[in-house]
Design an enzyme around this catalytic site. Structure first.
Site, PDB file in Angstrom:
ATOM      1  N   LYS A 107       0.860  -1.192   0.000  1.00  0.00           N
ATOM      2  CA  LYS A 107       0.000   0.000   0.000  1.00  0.00           C
ATOM      3  C   LYS A 107       0.886   1.228   0.000  1.00  0.00           C
ATOM      4  CE  LYS A 107      -4.430   1.057   0.167  1.00  0.00           C
ATOM      5  NZ  LYS A 107      -5.551   0.288  -0.386  1.00  0.00           N
TER       6      LYS A 107
HETATM    7  P1  NAD Z   1     -12.760   8.531  -2.852  1.00  0.00           P
HETATM    8  O1  NAD Z   1     -11.744   9.536  -2.469  1.00  0.00           O
HETATM    9  O2  NAD Z   1     -13.173   8.401  -4.269  1.00  0.00           O
HETATM   10  O3  NAD Z   1     -14.110   8.765  -2.014  1.00  0.00           O
HETATM   11  C1  NAD Z   1     -14.168   8.945  -0.638  1.00  0.00           C
HETATM   12  C2  NAD Z   1     -15.458   9.694  -0.346  1.00  0.00           C
HETATM   13  O4  NAD Z   1     -15.641   9.778   1.062  1.00  0.00           O
HETATM   14  C3  NAD Z   1     -15.442  11.134  -0.893  1.00  0.00           C
HETATM   15  O5  NAD Z   1     -16.648  11.393  -1.553  1.00  0.00           O
HETATM   16  C4  NAD Z   1     -15.282  11.982   0.367  1.00  0.00           C
HETATM   17  O6  NAD Z   1     -15.857  13.255   0.239  1.00  0.00           O
HETATM   18  C5  NAD Z   1     -15.995  11.124   1.391  1.00  0.00           C
HETATM   19  N1  NAD Z   1     -15.563  11.402   2.754  1.00  0.00           N
HETATM   20  C6  NAD Z   1     -14.336  11.752   3.201  1.00  0.00           C
HETATM   21  N2  NAD Z   1     -14.354  11.954   4.524  1.00  0.00           N
HETATM   22  C7  NAD Z   1     -15.612  11.727   4.925  1.00  0.00           C
HETATM   23  C8  NAD Z   1     -16.264  11.769   6.187  1.00  0.00           C
HETATM   24  N3  NAD Z   1     -15.608  12.096   7.288  1.00  0.00           N
HETATM   25  N4  NAD Z   1     -17.576  11.456   6.226  1.00  0.00           N
HETATM   26  C9  NAD Z   1     -18.243  11.130   5.115  1.00  0.00           C
HETATM   27  N5  NAD Z   1     -17.689  11.082   3.899  1.00  0.00           N
HETATM   28  C10 NAD Z   1     -16.388  11.364   3.807  1.00  0.00           C
HETATM   29  O7  NAD Z   1     -12.228   7.148  -2.245  1.00  0.00           O
HETATM   30  P2  NAD Z   1     -12.622   5.675  -2.693  1.00  0.00           P
HETATM   31  O8  NAD Z   1     -11.637   5.226  -3.697  1.00  0.00           O
HETATM   32  O9  NAD Z   1     -14.084   5.598  -2.945  1.00  0.00           O
HETATM   33  O10 NAD Z   1     -12.259   4.884  -1.346  1.00  0.00           O
HETATM   34  C11 NAD Z   1     -13.152   4.813  -0.245  1.00  0.00           C
HETATM   35  C12 NAD Z   1     -12.754   3.632   0.618  1.00  0.00           C
HETATM   36  O11 NAD Z   1     -12.759   2.438  -0.163  1.00  0.00           O
HETATM   37  C13 NAD Z   1     -11.358   3.721   1.246  1.00  0.00           C
HETATM   38  O12 NAD Z   1     -11.389   3.094   2.504  1.00  0.00           O
HETATM   39  C14 NAD Z   1     -10.519   2.877   0.302  1.00  0.00           C
HETATM   40  O13 NAD Z   1      -9.372   2.334   0.936  1.00  0.00           O
HETATM   41  C15 NAD Z   1     -11.504   1.795  -0.059  1.00  0.00           C
HETATM   42  N6  NAD Z   1     -11.193   1.090  -1.311  1.00  0.00           N
HETATM   43  C16 NAD Z   1     -11.138   1.750  -2.514  1.00  0.00           C
HETATM   44  C17 NAD Z   1     -10.870   1.035  -3.674  1.00  0.00           C
HETATM   45  C18 NAD Z   1     -10.880   1.675  -5.046  1.00  0.00           C
HETATM   46  O14 NAD Z   1     -10.818   0.946  -6.031  1.00  0.00           O
HETATM   47  N7  NAD Z   1     -10.972   2.988  -5.163  1.00  0.00           N
HETATM   48  C19 NAD Z   1     -10.620  -0.332  -3.606  1.00  0.00           C
HETATM   49  C20 NAD Z   1     -10.687  -0.974  -2.372  1.00  0.00           C
HETATM   50  C21 NAD Z   1     -10.985  -0.251  -1.240  1.00  0.00           C
END
Ligand code: NAD
Length: 476
Positions: A107
């Site tokens: 990571k």
């Molecule tokens: P992203 O940055 O696209 O979206 C995150 C969202 O959460 C944003 O809309 C942001 O405004 C919102 N956010 C931030 N702080 C917040 C809070 N305190 N309360 C409510 N909303 C809040 O990120 P993502 O890629 O969607 O990732 C989200 C989660 O999924 C993370 O834990 C990441 O590790 C996990 N994840 C992502 C992927 C991927 O392919 N992108 C894969 C596996 C896991």
């Protein structure tokens, strides 16, 4: 605020790991070898921006190299720190093992708020970070392959791929150094939405097993279920959109940085997304009530809760007030180990992160294979498949002509049957298959062993067992 003795994210991952290995019979020392993070590289670099040098701190952590390359996203956030990156890298090891993606766990993270910098500045920062990692083989098609995570997306992945190729001009597999790229830069159809799609497939599989539905106290199918989602970013938006549009779920609550929207009749996910793009947040969205205290909506009465933003949001402080009977961890680590204990005593079923958000790495695996094979999936077989289907349709049409009104081929059947599978269909099929098989592996352990009382422990048991087998095969 969370309770004083709340375990950190990293401690939570270790506690959950320890709980699982206590139920296993691993050779002495192997347990420790699997648990520890092999290496974490910290980089501090300067970029000249707005007339002065700004120093950034980034990390790339390699948890386990029992399979190579290692794989895991790169996160951009001011909250990034070494412990978090290491916990996320460990989760990647178990996640890849669980869904049989042939990678070790890694990571990365960079302490930066992407909203503070414009596009050109972000490109300079990303390229410099990529340079620091690539020159140490921490970005490399056969050693370490990053992907998007919070705060990054296909734009950053395209810059990283380009930076690697500038540094390795003769590497024919250069594009495989990172996944989650845009299609025109070597990406694959269906990667952007893959994690959210995986969450949808995971829920669909859960609802195929009546014993599991009963365990959660729910009844029926996904249709009409009331859903609360936290985080309308890449993962949360796609999961909520597909569940609403294709499975008949009612999205009654959406929690974002600037509060929460609530409407018992359902909220149009697409409209909220458009609102956020235009206004920068959910505040002011007309067709739902807005509360500034967003986290309180996690405690709303609903059927399915999807935390899809960040870790530790369900903790020892609020766990007892969470009413959802089913939680699917779309984010990594949204439920702390302490909260997990409280919720499982209440009978809440939790579909764990390691499985629930594995759709991203699964489709990343397909993208990496595509890059190494230098050919789009479906390119060789599609027309041949269509030609063979045409033969059958011709025969059916002959029958149709002979039997008159007694038997007719429906145009819908003909159109669907004749269409050969392109890349997107193949990616979806591969992802669906992966999510089904991994779930079935977990639930067999969940229901099959007296000493396993939840899906998370089951997921750890399956994953650790696979990692242990790889180490044994390596002679350890
Ligand atoms: P992203 O940055 O696209 O979206 C995150 C969202 O959460 C944003 O809309 C942001 O405004 C919102 N956010 C931030 N702080 C917040 C809070 N305190 N309360 C409510 N909303 C809040 O990120 P993502 O890629 O969607 O990732 C989200 C989660 O999924 C993370 O834990 C990441 O590790 C996990 N994840 C992502 C992927 C991927 O392919 N992108 C894969 C596996 C896991």
């Amino acid at each position: 605020m969370s309770a004083k003795n709340e375990p950190t994210f990293r401690e939570s991952v270790d506690l959950m790991f320890n709980r699982a290995v206590a139920l296993m019979d691993l050779p002495p020392g192997l347990e420790e070898k699997i648990r520890v993070c092999n290496a974490t590289y910290t980089v501090r670099f300067g970029v000249r921006l707005r007339g002065q040098i700004h120093t950034f701190v980034g990390y790339r952590s390699v948890h386990s190299e029992h399979m190579e390359p290692v794989k895991g996203g790169i996160r951009y956030s001011l909250a990034v720190h070494q412990d978090e990156v290491e916990a996320l890298a460990a989760l990647m090891t178990y996640k890849c093992a669980l869904v049989e993606a042939p990678f070790g766990g890694s990571k990365g993270g960079l302490c930066v708020d992407p909203r503070e910098w414009d596009e050109h500045e972000m490109e300079q920062i990303t390229r410099r970070f990529a340079y620091e990692l690539a020159k140490r083989d921490l970005i490399h098609p056969s050693q370490n392959v990053p992907a998007p995570d919070m705060g990054t997306g296909e734009r950053e992945m395209a810059w990283i791929a380009d930076q690697y190729r500038r540094m390795n001009t003769t590497d024919i597999n250069g594009r495989a150094c990172v996944t989650g790229k845009p299609i025109n830069a070597g990406g694959i159809a269906g990667r952007t939405e893959a994690t959210g799609r995986g969450v949808q497939y995971a829920l669909q599989e859960f609802f195929r097993h009546s014993e599991d539905i009963t365990a959660s106290g729910l009844t029926g199918t996904l249709d009409g279920k009331r859903v609360v989602v936290q985080g309308l970013g890449n993962v949360g938006y796609h999961a909520a959109k597909f569940l609403q549009e294709e499975d008949g779920c009612r999205i009654i609550g959406i929690i974002e940085r600037d509060g929460a929207l609530y409407n018992e009749d359902g909220i149009d996910v697409e409209a909220v997304r458009a609102w956020i793009t235009k206004h920068g947040g959910i505040t002011g969205f007309p067709d739902a009530s807005h509360s500034a205290e967003g986290a309180a909506v996690l405690e709303a009465e609903c059927d399915i809760l999807i935390p899809a933003a960040l870790e530790g949001v369900i903790n020892m402080e609020n766990a007892k007030r969470i009413k959802a009977p089913l939680i699917i961890e779309a984010a990594n680590g949204p439920v702390t180990a302490g909260a997990d204990e409280i919720l499982s005593q209440k009978g809440t079923v939790i579909i764990p992160d390691m499985y629930a958000n594995a759709g991203g790495v699964t489709v990343s695996y397909f993208e990496w294979v595509k890059n190494l094979s230098h050919i789009r999936f479906g390119r060789m077989g599609r027309r041949q498949e269509e030609a063979r289907h045409q033969l059958l349709v011709n025969e059916l049409e002959r029958l149709d002509n002979q039997l008159g009104d007694a038997w007719v081929i429906t145009p819908d059947f003909k159109e669907k049957y004749l269409r050969g599978a392109g890349e997107l269909e193949l990616v979806r099929s591969g992802l669906d298959d992966t999510m089904r098989i991994a779930y079935q592996g977990m639930r067999e352990v969940w229901h099959g062993r007296e000493d396993v009382r939840d899906l998370r422990t089951a997921a750890y048991l399956v994953a650790i067992d696979k990692v242990a087998s790889s180490y044994r095969a390596l002679g350890l």
